[in-house]
Design a protein around this motif. Structure first.
Motif, PDB file in Angstrom:
ATOM      1  N   ALA A   1     -18.366 -37.233 -40.778  1.00 51.60           N
ATOM      2  CA  ALA A   1     -18.310 -37.466 -39.317  1.00 51.60           C
ATOM      3  C   ALA A   1     -18.608 -38.904 -38.952  1.00 51.60           C
ATOM      4  N   PHE A   2     -18.263 -39.838 -39.832  1.00 55.13           N
ATOM      5  CA  PHE A   2     -18.438 -41.252 -39.510  1.00 55.13           C
ATOM      6  C   PHE A   2     -17.278 -41.769 -38.672  1.00 55.13           C
ATOM      7  N   ALA A   3     -16.122 -41.060 -38.758  1.00 54.87           N
ATOM      8  CA  ALA A   3     -14.954 -41.530 -37.996  1.00 54.87           C
ATOM      9  C   ALA A   3     -15.221 -41.359 -36.520  1.00 54.87           C
ATOM     10  N   VAL A   4     -14.696 -42.270 -35.765  1.00 52.77           N
ATOM     11  CA  VAL A   4     -14.792 -42.155 -34.308  1.00 52.77           C
ATOM     12  C   VAL A   4     -13.672 -41.231 -33.859  1.00 52.77           C
ATOM     13  N   SER A   5     -14.007 -40.100 -33.310  1.00 55.30           N
ATOM     14  CA  SER A   5     -13.006 -39.132 -32.891  1.00 55.30           C
ATOM     15  C   SER A   5     -12.351 -39.583 -31.599  1.00 55.30           C
ATOM     16  N   GLN A   6     -11.414 -38.814 -31.160  1.00 56.34           N
ATOM     17  CA  GLN A   6     -10.706 -39.201 -29.940  1.00 56.34           C
ATOM     18  C   GLN A   6     -11.690 -39.340 -28.809  1.00 56.34           C
ATOM     19  N   ARG A   7     -11.462 -40.373 -27.996  1.00 56.80           N
ATOM     20  CA  ARG A   7     -12.382 -40.667 -26.918  1.00 56.80           C
ATOM     21  C   ARG A   7     -12.486 -39.480 -25.972  1.00 56.80           C
TER      22      ARG A   7
ATOM     23  N   PRO B   1     -13.220 -62.492 -39.837  1.00 63.35           N
ATOM     24  CA  PRO B   1     -14.105 -62.811 -40.962  1.00 63.35           C
ATOM     25  C   PRO B   1     -15.470 -62.140 -40.860  1.00 63.35           C
ATOM     26  N   SER B   2     -15.861 -61.743 -39.657  1.00 64.50           N
ATOM     27  CA  SER B   2     -17.199 -61.178 -39.479  1.00 64.50           C
ATOM     28  C   SER B   2     -17.373 -59.823 -40.166  1.00 64.50           C
ATOM     29  N   ILE B   3     -16.278 -59.141 -40.531  1.00 65.63           N
ATOM     30  CA  ILE B   3     -16.436 -57.839 -41.193  1.00 65.63           C
ATOM     31  C   ILE B   3     -16.777 -58.011 -42.671  1.00 65.63           C
ATOM     32  N   LEU B   4     -16.718 -59.251 -43.171  1.00 63.78           N
ATOM     33  CA  LEU B   4     -17.158 -59.650 -44.525  1.00 63.78           C
ATOM     34  C   LEU B   4     -16.212 -59.195 -45.638  1.00 63.78           C
ATOM     35  N   GLY B   5     -15.543 -58.108 -45.481  1.00 64.05           N
ATOM     36  CA  GLY B   5     -14.642 -57.599 -46.511  1.00 64.05           C
ATOM     37  C   GLY B   5     -14.241 -56.174 -46.172  1.00 64.05           C
ATOM     38  N   GLY B   6     -13.388 -55.559 -47.021  1.00 62.04           N
ATOM     39  CA  GLY B   6     -12.907 -54.229 -46.707  1.00 62.04           C
ATOM     40  C   GLY B   6     -11.920 -54.280 -45.552  1.00 62.04           C
ATOM     41  N   LEU B   7     -11.865 -53.219 -44.784  1.00 62.44           N
ATOM     42  CA  LEU B   7     -10.948 -53.191 -43.648  1.00 62.44           C
ATOM     43  C   LEU B   7     -11.409 -52.194 -42.594  1.00 62.44           C
ATOM     44  N   VAL B   8     -10.859 -52.370 -41.403  1.00 64.18           N
ATOM     45  CA  VAL B   8     -11.068 -51.433 -40.299  1.00 64.18           C
ATOM     46  C   VAL B   8      -9.677 -50.996 -39.849  1.00 64.18           C
ATOM     47  N   LEU B   9      -9.454 -49.700 -39.829  1.00 63.23           N
ATOM     48  CA  LEU B   9      -8.145 -49.159 -39.494  1.00 63.23           C
ATOM     49  C   LEU B   9      -8.239 -48.344 -38.205  1.00 63.23           C
ATOM     50  N   GLU B  10      -7.364 -48.657 -37.247  1.00 67.73           N
ATOM     51  CA  GLU B  10      -7.350 -47.953 -35.962  1.00 67.73           C
ATOM     52  C   GLU B  10      -5.959 -47.390 -35.711  1.00 67.73           C
TER      53      GLU B  10
ATOM     54  N   SER C   1      -4.024 -43.735 -33.488  1.00 67.18           N
ATOM     55  CA  SER C   1      -4.148 -42.449 -32.805  1.00 67.18           C
ATOM     56  C   SER C   1      -5.525 -42.271 -32.180  1.00 67.18           C
ATOM     57  N   GLN C   2      -6.041 -43.333 -31.570  1.00 68.97           N
ATOM     58  CA  GLN C   2      -7.336 -43.326 -30.890  1.00 68.97           C
ATOM     59  C   GLN C   2      -8.475 -42.945 -31.826  1.00 68.97           C
ATOM     60  N   LYS C   3      -8.318 -43.253 -33.112  1.00 66.76           N
ATOM     61  CA  LYS C   3      -9.376 -43.061 -34.105  1.00 66.76           C
ATOM     62  C   LYS C   3      -9.649 -44.395 -34.780  1.00 66.76           C
ATOM     63  N   VAL C   4     -10.873 -44.562 -35.261  1.00 64.36           N
ATOM     64  CA  VAL C   4     -11.257 -45.782 -35.970  1.00 64.36           C
ATOM     65  C   VAL C   4     -11.896 -45.396 -37.292  1.00 64.36           C
ATOM     66  N   PHE C   5     -11.369 -45.949 -38.373  1.00 62.42           N
ATOM     67  CA  PHE C   5     -11.939 -45.744 -39.702  1.00 62.42           C
ATOM     68  C   PHE C   5     -12.472 -47.089 -40.183  1.00 62.42           C
ATOM     69  N   ASP C   6     -13.778 -47.205 -40.168  1.00 63.63           N
ATOM     70  CA  ASP C   6     -14.432 -48.468 -40.502  1.00 63.63           C
ATOM     71  C   ASP C   6     -14.862 -48.463 -41.960  1.00 63.63           C
TER      72      ASP C   6
ATOM     73  N   ILE D   1      -7.957 -46.180 -48.860  1.00 66.38           N
ATOM     74  CA  ILE D   1      -7.825 -45.709 -47.483  1.00 66.38           C
ATOM     75  C   ILE D   1      -7.858 -44.191 -47.432  1.00 66.38           C
ATOM     76  N   ARG D   2      -7.090 -43.542 -48.336  1.00 66.27           N
ATOM     77  CA  ARG D   2      -7.069 -42.076 -48.347  1.00 66.27           C
ATOM     78  C   ARG D   2      -8.459 -41.516 -48.614  1.00 66.27           C
ATOM     79  N   SER D   3      -9.135 -42.050 -49.652  1.00 62.73           N
ATOM     80  CA  SER D   3     -10.467 -41.547 -49.989  1.00 62.73           C
ATOM     81  C   SER D   3     -11.467 -41.885 -48.904  1.00 62.73           C
ATOM     82  N   GLY D   4     -11.306 -43.080 -48.328  1.00 67.30           N
ATOM     83  CA  GLY D   4     -12.231 -43.499 -47.270  1.00 67.30           C
ATOM     84  C   GLY D   4     -12.114 -42.613 -46.058  1.00 67.30           C
ATOM     85  N   ILE D   5     -10.882 -42.294 -45.664  1.00 70.49           N
ATOM     86  CA  ILE D   5     -10.664 -41.433 -44.505  1.00 70.49           C
ATOM     87  C   ILE D   5     -11.196 -40.035 -44.775  1.00 70.49           C
ATOM     88  N   SER D   6     -11.016 -39.561 -46.004  1.00 72.49           N
ATOM     89  CA  SER D   6     -11.534 -38.245 -46.356  1.00 72.49           C
ATOM     90  C   SER D   6     -13.049 -38.199 -46.228  1.00 72.49           C
TER      91      SER D   6
END
Length: 245
Positions: free
Chosen positions: A18-24, A206-215, A217-222, A7-12
């Motif tokens: 700039a793949f993260a979805v920034s605040q709306r 199940p549709s994400i197949l594996g890994g995780l999606v973290l949401e 503070s109005q951010k999404v880390f896919d 998660i830490r490395s993924g978020i970094s």
């Protein structure tokens, strides 16, 4: 611990690329701050209280967001944010547990005066505060009782922000083991700082197949396998330039 490291490395990586979805984007002021017709109603006024401007801590969207924001402003002025949160959630739970009440609030053919009388009776018997009671009456008058669950959810988000709490949603293919859930929560706590309290909610998809999606503070880390596969597919579909070889 491996999960938290990913998660830490993924978020970094997401931040750098700039793949993260920034605040709306901020919507029009009318969607963030409720209209005068909502805030100026009697339930938002506290006798003898100074009319200080209350800042809504999160951008709320749509009609339900406007109602939630208006309720939040009224609750802050009355110094009863947590009490109103408890009461509004109690009302929603009662609706869910009663077929008759659920049908009643969904039936728009019921006359307004009858809707209001029933809500006044329920609020009175439940000994709700004036803020909650008057708000529910307003919602009944405007024919919005069918949206009360969504309004309550939006209000709870505002109440959590008011208390310094952060809601995080993690989506996985299968439920996280207890130790990984705890480690993830601790990791988020470290990232957000000691001033925030993390409430972690798990979702299964199940549709994400594996890994995780973290949401949070109005951010999404896919970090799902599905998204990685889609990114790889786009790369493979791009034409290859001889100059790049």
């Amino acid at each position: 611990m491996a999960l938290c490291s990913r998660i830490r490395s993924g978020i970094s990586v997401f931040n750098k690329l700039a793949f993260a979805v920034s605040q709306r984007s901020t919507l029009q002021r009318s969607l963030i701050a409720p209209s005068n017709s909502l805030v100026s109603r009697g339930y938002a006024n506290v006798p003898g209280a100074k009319e200080d401007k209350v800042k809504v801590p999160l951008a709320m969207f749509g009609g339900s967001g406007n109602y939630a924001s208006a309720l939040y402003i009224a609750a802050v002025k009355a110094n009863s944010v947590e009490k109103v949160e408890s009461e509004i959630l109690q009302f929603v739970e009662a609706v869910k547990n009663s077929t008759k009440v659920s049908q009643f609030i969904s039936d728009l053919s019921v006359k307004k005066d009858i809707r209001v009388k029933v809500i006044e009776d329920i609020a009175g018997q439940s000994k709700f505060s004036d803020v909650t009671k008057n708000f529910l009456v307003l919602v009944a008058e405007n024919g919005r009782l069918k949206n009360i669950e969504t309004i309550a959810k939006r209000y709870r988000e505002l109440a959590m922000a008011y208390k310094g709490e952060v809601k995080a949603i993690v989506t996985t293919v299968i439920p996280l083991p207890a130790e990984e859930e705890k480690a993830l929560k601790e990791t988020l706590q470290q990232m957000l700082g000691t001033g925030a309290k993390v409430h972690l909610e798990q979702k299964i998809d199940p549709s994400i197949l594996g890994g995780l999606v973290l949401e949070f503070s109005q951010k999404v880390f896919d970090m799902s396998i599905k998204t990685r596969a889609q990114q790889m597919e786009r790369i493979l579909r791009e034409p290859i330039s001889i100059a790049d070889i």
